[in-house]
Design a protein around this motif. Structure first.
Motif, PDB file in Angstrom:
ATOM      1  N   ASN A 104     -45.147  -8.288  -4.604  1.00  0.00           N
ATOM      2  CA  ASN A 104     -44.196  -9.453  -4.499  1.00  0.00           C
ATOM      3  C   ASN A 104     -43.126  -9.321  -4.006  1.00  0.00           C
ATOM      4  O   ASN A 104     -42.302 -10.062  -3.089  1.00  0.00           O
ATOM      5  CB  ASN A 104     -44.440 -10.341  -5.997  1.00  0.00           C
ATOM      6  CG  ASN A 104     -45.359 -11.139  -5.736  1.00  0.00           C
ATOM      7  OD1 ASN A 104     -45.254 -12.429  -5.477  1.00  0.00           O
ATOM      8  ND2 ASN A 104     -46.792 -11.089  -6.281  1.00  0.00           N
ATOM      9  N   LEU A 105     -42.173  -8.315  -4.835  1.00  0.00           N
ATOM     10  CA  LEU A 105     -40.806  -8.201  -4.596  1.00  0.00           C
ATOM     11  C   LEU A 105     -40.807  -7.291  -3.209  1.00  0.00           C
ATOM     12  O   LEU A 105     -39.620  -7.727  -2.444  1.00  0.00           O
ATOM     13  CB  LEU A 105     -40.085  -7.265  -5.707  1.00  0.00           C
ATOM     14  CG  LEU A 105     -39.524  -7.977  -6.687  1.00  0.00           C
ATOM     15  CD1 LEU A 105     -40.376  -8.742  -7.553  1.00  0.00           C
ATOM     16  CD2 LEU A 105     -38.745  -6.948  -7.613  1.00  0.00           C
ATOM     17  N   ALA A 108     -40.398  -9.711   0.018  1.00  0.00           N
ATOM     18  CA  ALA A 108     -39.406 -10.462   0.313  1.00  0.00           C
ATOM     19  C   ALA A 108     -38.881 -10.304   1.557  1.00  0.00           C
ATOM     20  O   ALA A 108     -38.714  -9.286   2.124  1.00  0.00           O
ATOM     21  CB  ALA A 108     -38.326 -10.308  -0.588  1.00  0.00           C
ATOM     22  N   ARG A 168     -37.888 -11.859  -6.748  1.00  0.00           N
ATOM     23  CA  ARG A 168     -38.261 -11.699  -5.098  1.00  0.00           C
ATOM     24  C   ARG A 168     -36.962 -12.554  -4.479  1.00  0.00           C
ATOM     25  O   ARG A 168     -36.494 -12.164  -3.144  1.00  0.00           O
ATOM     26  CB  ARG A 168     -39.363 -12.392  -5.255  1.00  0.00           C
ATOM     27  CG  ARG A 168     -40.079 -12.446  -3.819  1.00  0.00           C
ATOM     28  CD  ARG A 168     -41.441 -13.069  -3.668  1.00  0.00           C
ATOM     29  NE  ARG A 168     -41.952 -12.957  -2.420  1.00  0.00           N
ATOM     30  CZ  ARG A 168     -41.545 -13.638  -1.268  1.00  0.00           C
ATOM     31  NH1 ARG A 168     -40.918 -14.954  -1.594  1.00  0.00           N
ATOM     32  NH2 ARG A 168     -42.171 -13.629  -0.303  1.00  0.00           N
TER      33      ARG A 168
END
Ligand code: ATP
Length: 262
Positions: A104-105, A108, A168
């Protein structure tokens, strides 16, 4: 009420938006100085989320102007506004359910800091990915969610979802955050932790914040200045104690909140 234009980081001039026949925002003026942590409160349906949508480029105002760091961003798309450093989070934390926290991060969008822009012609992609991974791990450590790095978004608690969304968002290197009810879905034990993180973003990293929140105890703790909206308009601003003495605010909102609390 008007701040020195040189100091204003975000200036909102008379923005308005209707959904069909519903006038969600009816001409709001708002200014936020660099480094301020401003609260935005008001009853359900007051137009707070729509105002954040109008500032962040998610919805385009039918009237009015939005200026960020001296640049007119009215009508610019969401991603272009984010690239300028103005990024928002959502009432329901947006986390990719089928991706791990770390992914998820890593998903970004690249931020604006120089190290993110290493040109690929110099073989920079791998370098860039290493830098991003380092930043992601640092972020997970800072928010103490490192133990959840390999968990999927769908497996997270409310607090972990919030921290993942926030991390994020921070990967993009924002200078201003628009937070929509960041404490919604966060357990009472994690609230103090999240509040401390948000305060640190403001005081240690100098990030300017505009935050919608219904929990007035937290708004009072974090925000020196609070703007009240009702029926699509900004009706007052001040500290929480100023607002408690303001009869219009008490009858439009605070009276209702204390009646519920009682
Ligand atoms: P809450 O505190 O409940 O989140 P709010 O102050 O954020 O409320 P908004 O969500 O901005 O208020 O809603 C303002 C008005 O606009 C409400 O009457 C709402 O029903 C309406 N509205 C918001 N979004 C839409 C939409 N996408 N389509 C139609 N009407 C909408």
């Amino acid at each position: 009420m008007t701040l020195d234009a040189a100091q204003a980081f975000l200036q909102v001039h008379g923005v308005a938006h209707s959904y069909g026949g519903v006038q969600a925002v009816r001409g709001v003026d708002l200014e936020v100085r660099s480094g301020e942590f401003v609260g935005l409160i008001g009853p359900n349906g007051a137009g707070k989320t729509t105002l954040l949508d109008l500032i962040s480029g998610a919805v385009h105002p039918q009237r009015g102007r939005v200026v960020f760091k001296g640049q007119d961003i009215t009508g610019k798309p969401f991603h272009a506004v984010a690239r300028l450093g103005l990024v928002r989070t959502f009432q329901t934390a947006r986390v990719f359910a089928r991706m791990t926290v770390l992914s998820n991060l890593m998903s970004a969008p690249a931020g604006q800091r120089g190290e993110d822009l290493v040109p690929s012609v110099f073989g920079g992609w791998r370098e860039q990915e290493r830098t991003q991974l380092g930043r992601a791990r640092e972020m997970l450590g800072r928010f103490r969610i490192g133990e959840a790095a390999d968990q999927y978004g769908s497996e997270l608690s409310g607090g972990q979802r919030r921290l993942t969304e926030l991390s994020r968002t921070l990967m993009a290197g924002p200078t201003m955050l628009l937070l929509d009810e960041p404490f919604a879905g966060v357990s009472p034990t994690n609230r103090a932790r999240l509040a401390a993180h948000l305060r640190a973003l403001s005081t240690e990293r100098g990030i300017t914040i505009l935050m919608i929140e219904h929990r007035l105890d937290l708004v009072e703790q974090l925000c020196a200045r609070i703007v009240v909206m009702a029926e699509g308009r900004a009706i007052a601003e001040g500290t929480m104690s100023d607002l408690r003495r303001n009869k219009t605010v008490v009858s439009a909102y605070l009276g209702e909140v204390s009646a519920h609390a009682g």
